[in-house]
Design a protein around this motif. Structure first.
Motif, PDB file in Angstrom:
ATOM      1  N   ALA A 281       0.845  -1.202   0.000  1.00 54.37           N
ATOM      2  CA  ALA A 281       0.000   0.000   0.000  1.00 54.37           C
ATOM      3  C   ALA A 281       0.880   1.252   0.000  1.00 54.37           C
ATOM      4  N   GLN A 282       1.937   1.193   0.774  1.00 56.48           N
ATOM      5  CA  GLN A 282       2.864   2.334   0.837  1.00 56.48           C
ATOM      6  C   GLN A 282       3.590   2.515  -0.504  1.00 56.48           C
ATOM      7  N   VAL A 283       3.989   1.398  -1.112  1.00 62.17           N
ATOM      8  CA  VAL A 283       4.646   1.471  -2.432  1.00 62.17           C
ATOM      9  C   VAL A 283       3.697   2.171  -3.410  1.00 62.17           C
ATOM     10  N   ALA A 284       2.446   1.750  -3.405  1.00 65.62           N
ATOM     11  CA  ALA A 284       1.471   2.335  -4.344  1.00 65.62           C
ATOM     12  C   ALA A 284       1.229   3.808  -4.012  1.00 65.62           C
ATOM     13  N   ARG A 285       1.148   4.132  -2.723  1.00 64.39           N
ATOM     14  CA  ARG A 285       0.942   5.546  -2.346  1.00 64.39           C
ATOM     15  C   ARG A 285       2.056   6.431  -2.883  1.00 64.39           C
ATOM     16  N   LEU A 286       3.280   5.882  -2.908  1.00 69.35           N
ATOM     17  CA  LEU A 286       4.419   6.685  -3.373  1.00 69.35           C
ATOM     18  C   LEU A 286       4.530   6.693  -4.898  1.00 69.35           C
ATOM     19  N   ILE A 287       4.182   5.576  -5.524  1.00 66.05           N
ATOM     20  CA  ILE A 287       4.423   5.469  -6.972  1.00 66.05           C
ATOM     21  C   ILE A 287       3.245   6.022  -7.796  1.00 66.05           C
ATOM     22  N   ASN A 288       2.033   5.834  -7.322  1.00 72.43           N
ATOM     23  CA  ASN A 288       0.875   6.269  -8.125  1.00 72.43           C
ATOM     24  C   ASN A 288       0.959   7.742  -8.531  1.00 72.43           C
ATOM     25  N   PRO A 289       1.303   8.647  -7.603  1.00 73.22           N
ATOM     26  CA  PRO A 289       1.389  10.058  -8.036  1.00 73.22           C
ATOM     27  C   PRO A 289       2.488  10.293  -9.070  1.00 73.22           C
ATOM     28  N   LEU A 290       3.548   9.480  -9.011  1.00 72.53           N
ATOM     29  CA  LEU A 290       4.620   9.649 -10.018  1.00 72.53           C
ATOM     30  C   LEU A 290       4.084   9.326 -11.413  1.00 72.53           C
ATOM     31  N   ILE A 291       3.275   8.274 -11.476  1.00 72.82           N
ATOM     32  CA  ILE A 291       2.711   7.876 -12.779  1.00 72.82           C
ATOM     33  C   ILE A 291       1.696   8.927 -13.245  1.00 72.82           C
ATOM     34  N   ASP A 292       0.885   9.394 -12.310  1.00 71.76           N
ATOM     35  CA  ASP A 292      -0.114  10.408 -12.692  1.00 71.76           C
ATOM     36  C   ASP A 292       0.580  11.661 -13.223  1.00 71.76           C
ATOM     37  N   ASP A 293       1.667  12.001 -12.559  1.00 71.87           N
ATOM     38  CA  ASP A 293       2.422  13.174 -12.976  1.00 71.87           C
ATOM     39  C   ASP A 293       3.027  12.952 -14.377  1.00 71.87           C
ATOM     40  N   MET A 294       3.583  11.762 -14.577  1.00 70.74           N
ATOM     41  CA  MET A 294       4.181  11.434 -15.872  1.00 70.74           C
ATOM     42  C   MET A 294       3.148  11.578 -16.996  1.00 70.74           C
TER      43      MET A 294
END
Ligand SMILES: Cc1ncc(COP(=O)(O)O)c(C=O)c1O
Length: 422
Positions: free
Chosen positions: A244-257
């Protein structure tokens, strides 16, 4: 270990004997679903066949994953044998032979992950001879990777991929390979990481490289392959990765990309093996002899590192540490004793565990080694000293109904070069 798993492992021991690998299919499939859910549709899943190439597993995974990632002609053949369509196969690997590339072109492998200019030349030549255009991904070897990865391939001389520094030159020569169509990029720079922040930091390095090189090549990539590196615990004191923590950190990176028009429609893939299946496999082995030697309580097993190189601490580890091991016949509440566990091989390095506390373990009992679903049998020197080769058993559980199926594969079925065999 929960009581149901223990009872299934005992059933396998009775029905099929030992040594036997046991794979819990439903738990593997639910891990695939859990990873998909965590990222809420941002990533597709590519299963790394190298982590466990058993054909029956591939058959069962085929409709649950987007692609199978293979790293040899043999793995490609396995994916096809399992009924998986060639256009949903990615083919990575640093030194693909001409025969392997020919096979890939012949069957229409959907996504070639190309790792060097030599390979670009050879693949282009073969594609041109067959009158086809092959979709390719360039594997980038980044200059940096964060700490906390079990194995880190970035920032040093490496056989994997094209160095980040050399990418502009290669992209500038794309016209040289007219039968190859660049569809996107691939990075796999580290394995077995249990730290969410490090994984996110690595993904942001990937995104930066994907963005720069999409611009340099002037493409809108169809797909970007993130070699995930998600790890699993193998030893006492290892953390469990907080998904869950991995997704919390990575999801915004993908959205930003995706706010960048060039990358907005790229399909992102997580290429992974061990995280999906590693925890859901066990190697069950019987104690065939017991002895005391100079103060140590030794139990000798019916498999050694020939059956499971990684659990014996010989795959990428410098210091051997005990893996998760249970006495599946023991009374979990019984007093524990301290054991040294060894295999049957005629070498002193055949030690699985030392100073390991287990409920009383006697000749005839069986142990189970956990975290063995990935990089178990196929990563082991199974011919060594001609010891028996472990069986492989697939377990499906439907309520109280447990089905155990022998999915052991014949020994002589590795893919061989046409000029080499029989
Ligand atoms: C290119 C590539 N992809 C995927 C994997 C699978 O890694 P893991 O099983 O740790 O997820 C590996 C492992 O070494 C790899 O080299």
């Amino acid at each position: 270990m929960n009581a149901q798993i223990q009872s299934v492992l005992r059933q396998v021991r009775t029905e099929f004997g030992t040594p036997s690998y046991v794979y819990f299919l439903d738990r593997m499939l639910s891990n695939i679903a859990r990873v998909r859910d965590a990222f809420d549709g941002r990533f597709g899943i590519s299963y790394a066949v190298k982590s466990n190439p058993n054909r029956e597993l591939l058959k069962r995974f085929s409709s649950h994953v987007d692609t199978l990632d293979v790293s040899s002609g043999g793995e490609l053949q396995r994916a096809l044998d399992a009924g998986h369509p060639a256009d949903r196969v990615t083919f990575s690997g640093p030194a693909k032979s001409r025969e392997e590339l020919e096979l890939a072109v012949r069957v229409g492998c959907g996504e070639m992950v190309v790792e060097s200019p030599n390979e670009l030349d050879m693949l282009n030549e073969l594609a041109s001879a067959s009158g086809v255009t092959m979709p390719i991904f360039l594997r980038i070897n980044p200059a940096t990777a964060p700490r906390h990865f079990g194995v880190n391939m970035a920032g040093k001389p490496s056989q994997f991929g094209i160095d980040e520094e050399d990418m502009p030159t290669v992209l500038g020569q794309l016209d040289t390979w007219p039968n190859l169509a660049l569809r996107g990029f691939h990075i796999y720079s580290g394995t077995n990481c249990l730290n969410a922040e490090a994984l996110a930091e690595n993904f942001s390095i990937f995104i930066d490289l994907f963005t720069r090189f999409s611009e340099a090549a002037d493409i809108h990539p169809h797909k970007l392959i993130f070699g995930s590196g998600f790890g699993i615990p193998y030893h006492d004191g290892d953390d469990t990765l907080d998904l869950a923590q991995v997704a919390r950190l990575i999801n915004p990176l993908i959205d930003d990309m995706r706010r960048n028009d060039r990358l907005a429609d790229a399909k992102c893939m997580l290429e992974m093996g061990r995280y999906l299946i590693g925890p859901e496999g066990y190697l069950v082995s019987s104690v065939i002899a017991q002895k005391r030697s100079r103060g140590k309580n030794i139990r000798l097993l019916d498999t050694g590192f020939n059956g499971h190189l990684a659990a014996w601490g010989m795959m990428g580890t410098i210091i051997r540490r005990n893996w998760p091991i249970w006495n599946i016949d023991g009374d979990m509440n019984a007093a524990r004793e301290t054991y040294m566990l060894t295999g049957p091989l005629c070498t002193t390095i055949d030690t699985l565990a030392d100073d390991l506390e287990l409920p009383k373990l006697s000749r005839g009992d069986a142990i189970a080694i956990g975290s063995s679903g990935a990089y178990g049998m196929s990563s082991s020197p199974i011919r060594f000293i001609s010891q028996p080769i472990p069986r492989e058993v697939l377990v499906t559980v439907d309520g109280l109904n447990v089905q155990c199926v022998d999915v052991t594969e014949p020994m002589r079925d590795v893919w061989m070069h046409e000029t080499q065999h029989v």
